[in-house]
Design a protein around this motif. Structure first.
Motif, PDB file in Angstrom:
ATOM      1  N   ARG A 127     -12.601 -29.910  75.590  1.00 59.70           N
ATOM      2  CA  ARG A 127     -13.159 -31.199  75.949  1.00 59.70           C
ATOM      3  C   ARG A 127     -14.828 -31.121  75.516  1.00 59.70           C
ATOM      4  N   TYR A 128     -15.614 -32.196  75.501  1.00 58.10           N
ATOM      5  CA  TYR A 128     -16.694 -32.378  74.787  1.00 58.10           C
ATOM      6  C   TYR A 128     -16.934 -32.300  73.432  1.00 58.10           C
ATOM      7  N   GLY A 129     -15.473 -32.359  72.757  1.00 56.21           N
ATOM      8  CA  GLY A 129     -15.156 -32.285  71.332  1.00 56.21           C
ATOM      9  C   GLY A 129     -15.465 -30.887  70.997  1.00 56.21           C
ATOM     10  N   MET A 130     -15.158 -29.879  72.044  1.00 55.42           N
ATOM     11  CA  MET A 130     -15.013 -28.301  71.828  1.00 55.42           C
ATOM     12  C   MET A 130     -13.661 -27.773  71.913  1.00 55.42           C
ATOM     13  N   PRO A 131     -13.245 -26.631  71.267  1.00 55.87           N
ATOM     14  CA  PRO A 131     -11.988 -26.025  71.568  1.00 55.87           C
ATOM     15  C   PRO A 131     -12.189 -25.377  72.982  1.00 55.87           C
ATOM     16  N   GLY A 132     -11.331 -25.436  73.644  1.00 55.40           N
ATOM     17  CA  GLY A 132     -11.313 -24.650  74.841  1.00 55.40           C
ATOM     18  C   GLY A 132     -11.388 -23.072  74.701  1.00 55.40           C
ATOM     19  N   PHE A 133     -12.023 -22.455  75.556  1.00 57.35           N
ATOM     20  CA  PHE A 133     -12.322 -20.917  75.318  1.00 57.35           C
ATOM     21  C   PHE A 133     -10.716 -20.148  75.072  1.00 57.35           C
ATOM     22  N   ARG A 134      -9.952 -20.423  76.154  1.00 61.09           N
ATOM     23  CA  ARG A 134      -8.647 -19.677  76.079  1.00 61.09           C
ATOM     24  C   ARG A 134      -7.769 -19.885  74.624  1.00 61.09           C
ATOM     25  N   ARG A 135      -8.051 -21.191  74.264  1.00 63.65           N
ATOM     26  CA  ARG A 135      -7.436 -21.433  72.885  1.00 63.65           C
ATOM     27  C   ARG A 135      -8.015 -20.705  71.767  1.00 63.65           C
ATOM     28  N   LEU A 136      -9.402 -20.755  71.748  1.00 59.43           N
ATOM     29  CA  LEU A 136     -10.111 -20.024  70.976  1.00 59.43           C
ATOM     30  C   LEU A 136      -9.745 -18.490  70.890  1.00 59.43           C
ATOM     31  N   LEU A 137      -9.736 -17.719  72.008  1.00 60.52           N
ATOM     32  CA  LEU A 137      -9.148 -16.437  72.084  1.00 60.52           C
ATOM     33  C   LEU A 137      -8.067 -16.245  71.355  1.00 60.52           C
ATOM     34  N   ALA A 138      -6.930 -17.182  71.610  1.00 55.87           N
ATOM     35  CA  ALA A 138      -5.625 -17.039  70.907  1.00 55.87           C
ATOM     36  C   ALA A 138      -5.609 -16.902  69.291  1.00 55.87           C
ATOM     37  N   SER A 139      -6.574 -18.064  68.891  1.00 54.07           N
ATOM     38  CA  SER A 139      -6.588 -18.349  67.454  1.00 54.07           C
ATOM     39  C   SER A 139      -7.388 -17.343  66.812  1.00 54.07           C
ATOM     40  N   VAL A 140      -8.379 -16.564  67.547  1.00 54.38           N
ATOM     41  CA  VAL A 140      -9.241 -15.545  66.940  1.00 54.38           C
ATOM     42  C   VAL A 140      -8.262 -14.444  66.848  1.00 54.38           C
ATOM     43  N   ALA A 141      -7.517 -14.153  67.790  1.00 51.23           N
ATOM     44  CA  ALA A 141      -6.634 -12.865  67.837  1.00 51.23           C
ATOM     45  C   ALA A 141      -5.492 -12.936  66.835  1.00 51.23           C
ATOM     46  N   HIS A 142      -4.976 -14.257  66.818  1.00 51.06           N
ATOM     47  CA  HIS A 142      -3.874 -14.473  65.516  1.00 51.06           C
ATOM     48  C   HIS A 142      -4.304 -14.260  64.269  1.00 51.06           C
ATOM     49  N   ALA A 143      -5.711 -14.786  64.182  1.00 49.63           N
ATOM     50  CA  ALA A 143      -6.136 -14.725  62.707  1.00 49.63           C
ATOM     51  C   ALA A 143      -6.446 -13.181  62.365  1.00 49.63           C
ATOM     52  N   TRP A 144      -6.819 -12.148  63.312  1.00 49.95           N
ATOM     53  CA  TRP A 144      -7.375 -10.787  62.935  1.00 49.95           C
ATOM     54  C   TRP A 144      -5.784 -10.212  62.815  1.00 49.95           C
ATOM     55  N   GLN A 145      -4.843 -10.489  63.458  1.00 51.08           N
ATOM     56  CA  GLN A 145      -3.665  -9.863  63.102  1.00 51.08           C
ATOM     57  C   GLN A 145      -2.926 -10.220  61.904  1.00 51.08           C
ATOM     58  N   GLU A 146      -2.866 -11.681  61.490  1.00 50.52           N
ATOM     59  CA  GLU A 146      -2.200 -11.976  60.533  1.00 50.52           C
ATOM     60  C   GLU A 146      -2.705 -12.803  59.368  1.00 50.52           C
ATOM     61  N   ASP A 147      -4.152 -12.620  59.568  1.00 47.72           N
ATOM     62  CA  ASP A 147      -5.015 -12.974  58.135  1.00 47.72           C
ATOM     63  C   ASP A 147      -6.152 -12.200  57.864  1.00 47.72           C
ATOM     64  N   ARG A 148      -5.943 -10.835  58.425  1.00 49.27           N
ATOM     65  CA  ARG A 148      -6.885  -9.944  58.182  1.00 49.27           C
ATOM     66  C   ARG A 148      -8.147  -9.843  56.949  1.00 49.27           C
ATOM     67  N   GLU A 149      -7.332  -9.841  55.978  1.00 53.93           N
ATOM     68  CA  GLU A 149      -8.077 -10.088  54.721  1.00 53.93           C
ATOM     69  C   GLU A 149      -9.088 -11.078  54.660  1.00 53.93           C
ATOM     70  N   LYS A 150      -8.726 -12.313  55.122  1.00 57.30           N
ATOM     71  CA  LYS A 150      -9.563 -13.498  55.087  1.00 57.30           C
ATOM     72  C   LYS A 150     -10.546 -13.525  56.049  1.00 57.30           C
ATOM     73  N   VAL A 151     -10.354 -12.896  57.301  1.00 58.98           N
ATOM     74  CA  VAL A 151     -11.314 -12.646  58.398  1.00 58.98           C
ATOM     75  C   VAL A 151     -12.423 -11.895  57.926  1.00 58.98           C
ATOM     76  N   GLN A 152     -11.898 -10.666  57.124  1.00 62.00           N
ATOM     77  CA  GLN A 152     -12.861  -9.601  56.595  1.00 62.00           C
ATOM     78  C   GLN A 152     -13.780 -10.166  55.702  1.00 62.00           C
ATOM     79  N   GLY A 153     -13.135 -11.071  54.678  1.00 65.05           N
ATOM     80  CA  GLY A 153     -13.836 -11.816  53.651  1.00 65.05           C
ATOM     81  C   GLY A 153     -14.889 -12.904  54.117  1.00 65.05           C
ATOM     82  N   ASN A 154     -14.772 -13.398  55.369  1.00 62.76           N
ATOM     83  CA  ASN A 154     -15.529 -14.233  56.042  1.00 62.76           C
ATOM     84  C   ASN A 154     -16.599 -13.459  56.550  1.00 62.76           C
ATOM     85  N   ALA A 155     -16.290 -12.260  57.150  1.00 62.90           N
ATOM     86  CA  ALA A 155     -17.449 -11.485  57.909  1.00 62.90           C
ATOM     87  C   ALA A 155     -18.329 -10.924  56.634  1.00 62.90           C
TER      88      ALA A 155
END
Length: 677
Positions: A127-155
């Motif tokens: 809501r408010y044009g923002m992602p829900g926190f629970r959905r955000l948690l799932a997305s970040v956890a998935h990126a960490w597990q499945e796309d680690r190299e890109k995450v670390q490059g972004n970091a």
């Protein structure tokens, strides 16, 4: 209970009962992240933050959300007031990633503390044009597990951007022609000539900018008009004294109701200077009422000042401070006194405020005083003194009843830097208003800090709570407390306070100065190593560390003839000169330092016993001398300005290397001070 139960910060303790397995900031948390091979979820806020409370209730107290957080992250809570160094680094990352910042701050980190995703408040659902926190948690956890190299490059990339953004950019060797005048002109472009303040809503008090403008004949009108408008608005607590955090509208009417020590301490000094320039009794009244509020509600039993008071009461914003017509009548009756209070404070049946998150609390009135009492007396054909007495009595009764209501929470940790601001406020009020009670409070604060927060090597701790001093002192702690000590010396004549200020200057110069960059770093060499070592020149709500250090260096130069101290101050101002011109409203502290640098070298020595000095000090307190080295002392020794000069209640006024004749006559001193302009 989680690990936060062992902390002292009121904000962290608010989260000790969360189902989230919170860690405090520290190596233990990041070691656990490395062991589990999961990211860290860093949540930063403070105890009086409204939206921090909202997110805590919606997400951190929710068992399902907490379970997802615990399963996929090591969760870390930080009190931004306790760890402003951590807050500043990751706020830079948040602003770089999102274009904005604020609290609560939510940052996802690799186990080596590098940020890769950041934001502020997140609702539980989209809501408010923002992602829900629970959905955000799932997305970040998935990126960490499945796309680690890109995450670390972004970091890695974001961390480099943070370091680059934190690297000071030195300006030209010399300040440009007409530098101070250009600063005033830039401020006038965003000045609201009708309502006071700068820019549009929300409007903040900006005391450091107002202090600079008061020193400038070409800008003083902006500061005085703004202060008058604020004092009549709802941003000022018309019953209890003191200022709320900011106004949500352009008219200073409806505030965000939290009250901060730093706002009220800084604005007290601003009001004192406004009174000196104008002799307007309204400025003196606002000063005394604000100091009374600080003493009544923010002064701890050991002499330290608490940090803040919450905006909410029982989950409703402003509930303690707002009124209905019926509540006014219940206190004052149905007669003319109630009618007067309703008119003076602008109370209507429709109200002017509603908590948008709690419409069930109804519409209420933020008290404000749009018509000055003297003007109202003329309109009513009533004697002004009589009307003021009636109003004072009504105000007293309303405040007594308000005190029986549920009260907002108080964050009772003591911060050294903000206590330096309060020390300066009470000390300067004692000197300007001639009130020994304020001096006693200031002396008590200095004794508290010396006993509880000063280490044997002369450095300071940052925070004190429940008998424990914690966190390595920052630049802001040493510089702001030293500035408070200079004000205390000027009010008391005790050279020991000035010597203590010089001791703190030596710490600032040794531990925080970066000669290559030409700035003071926010953290010292012994502090915890973070992603980068930052240098703050921009005033957020408080005088920045570099502004405080530059002002301190100039005072040390004036009192002790320390040429290096002035050189470092000058270099600091030069380093930020381009930024100051680009965003004049964000650098009020450094503008003050620049004005100090260009001001004539004025010294006023008052030598004699306190009784002998008293008539001269009463005169001196009436004159605005923001950059004069005031030197009260019993004997002519201890400072260059005092050496070899007889006492017995004698004043010496000097500009540069030229001095007026010594005088023991208060009227003669007044005339000499008047000639200073």
């Amino acid at each position: 209970m989680n690990r936060l139960a062992r902390e002292t910060s009121p904000y962290l303790l608010q989260h000790a009962d969360n189902p989230v397995d919170w860690y405090p900031w520290g190596e233990e948390a990041f070691a656990e992240a490395r062991r589990r091979d999961v990211p860290a979820l860093l949540s930063i806020g403070y105890s009086t933050c409204h939206w921090c409370h909202v997110m805590a209730h919606e997400s951190f107290e929710n068992p399902e959300t907490a379970a997802r957080m615990n399963a996929n992250f090591v969760c870390i809570k930080v009190d931004r007031e306790e760890r402003p160094d951590v807050d500043s680094v990751y706020m830079t990352a948040t602003q770089l990633m999102t274009g904005q910042g604020g609290w609560p701050m939510t940052v996802f980190l690799t186990p080596d503390r590098k940020p890769f995703y950041a934001g502020t408040y997140f609702p539980p659902e989209d809501r408010y044009g923002m992602p829900g926190f629970r959905r955000l948690l799932a997305s970040v956890a998935h990126a960490w597990q499945e796309d680690r190299e890109k995450v670390q490059g972004n970091a890695q990339a974001l961390s480099e951007h943070v370091r680059e953004a934190s690297r000071p950019r030195r300006s030209a060797e010399d300040l440009p022609e007409g530098f101070l005048q250009r600063g005033v002109e830039n401020l006038r472009r965003v000045y609201d000539a009708d309502l006071g303040g700068f820019g549009r809503a929300p409007k903040f008090p900006a005391p450091t900018t107002l202090d600079f403008l008061l020193t400038r004949p070409d800008g003083r009108d902006m500061a005085l008009h703004t202060l008058r408008q604020m004092g009549r608005g709802g941003i000022y607590d018309q019953l209890g004294g003191g200022f709320h955090r900011y106004s949500v509208d352009e008219r200073w009417l409806v505030p965000h109701f939290e009250k901060m020590l730093y706002d009220n301490a800084q604005l007290t000094r601003t009001l004192l200077r406004a009174w000196q320039y104008t002799e307007d009794p309204e400025f003196a009244r606002l000063t005394r009422e604000t100091l009374a509020y600080l003493e009544r509600e923010m002064l701890g039993p050991l002499g330290g000042f608490y940090s803040a008071q919450d905006a909410d009461t029982n989950g409703v914003e402003g509930l303690t401070f707002t009124w209905t017509r019926e509540e006014i009548h219940a206190v004052l009756g149905e007669g003319p006194d109630a009618d007067l209070a309703l008119r003076v404070y602008g109370v209507t049946g429709e109200g002017n405020f509603e908590d948008p998150h709690r419409p069930d609390a109804g519409r209420r009135n933020v008290l404000h005083a749009p018509t000055p009492p003297a003007e109202l007396a003329r309109d009513l054909g009533e004697d002004p003194a009589r009307l003021q007495d009636r109003l004072d009595t009504a105000r007293m009764h309303l405040l007594e009843v308000r005190a029986t209501r549920p009260q907002p929470g108080t964050d009772d940790k003591v911060l050294t830097s903000w206590n330096g601001l309060a020390l300066a406020a009470f000390a300067e009020a004692a000197r300007v208003l001639g009130d020994a009670h304020y001096l006693n409070i200031a002396v008590g604060n200095a004794e508290f800090v010396r006993e509880q927060l000063r280490l044997p090597d002369g450095t300071l701790r940052h925070t004190f709570k429940d008998g424990e001093a914690r966190v390595e002192g920052l630049l802001e702690d040493h510089a702001l407390y030293a500035l408070g000590l200079i004000s205390l010396y000027q009010a008391s004549g005790d050279l020991g306070y000035l010597e203590w200020a010089r001791e703190l200057w030596n710490v600032v110069r040794r531990d925080f100065w970066d000669g290559e960059a030409g700035v003071f770093h926010s953290t010292g060499g012994r502090a915890e190593t973070l992603l980068t070592r930052q240098a703050q020149g921009f005033d957020s709500a408080v005088l920045s560390g570099n502004a405080a250090a530059a002002l301190l260096g100039l005072w040390i130069s004036r009192y002790f003839g320390d040429e290096e101290a002035e050189r470092l101050a000058r270099a600091t101002i030069r380093s930020y000169a381009d930024d100051m011109l680009a965003a004049a409203g964000g650098f009020g502290g450094l503008w003050q330092a620049a004005a100090f640098l260009e001001a004539p070298h004025v010294e006023v020595a008052l030598i004699g016993t306190p009784k002998e000095r008293a008539p001269l000090e009463r005169v001196l307190g009436r004159f605005p001398l923001p950059f004069a080295a005031l030197a009260p002392a019993e004997y002519g020794e201890g400072l260059p300005v005092l050496e070899g000069r007889p006492g017995n209640g004698t004043a010496y006024v000097c500009v540069g290397h030229t001095c007026d004749l010594p005088t023991q006559d208060p009227q003669g001193l007044a005339e000499q001070l008047r000639r200073l302009g």
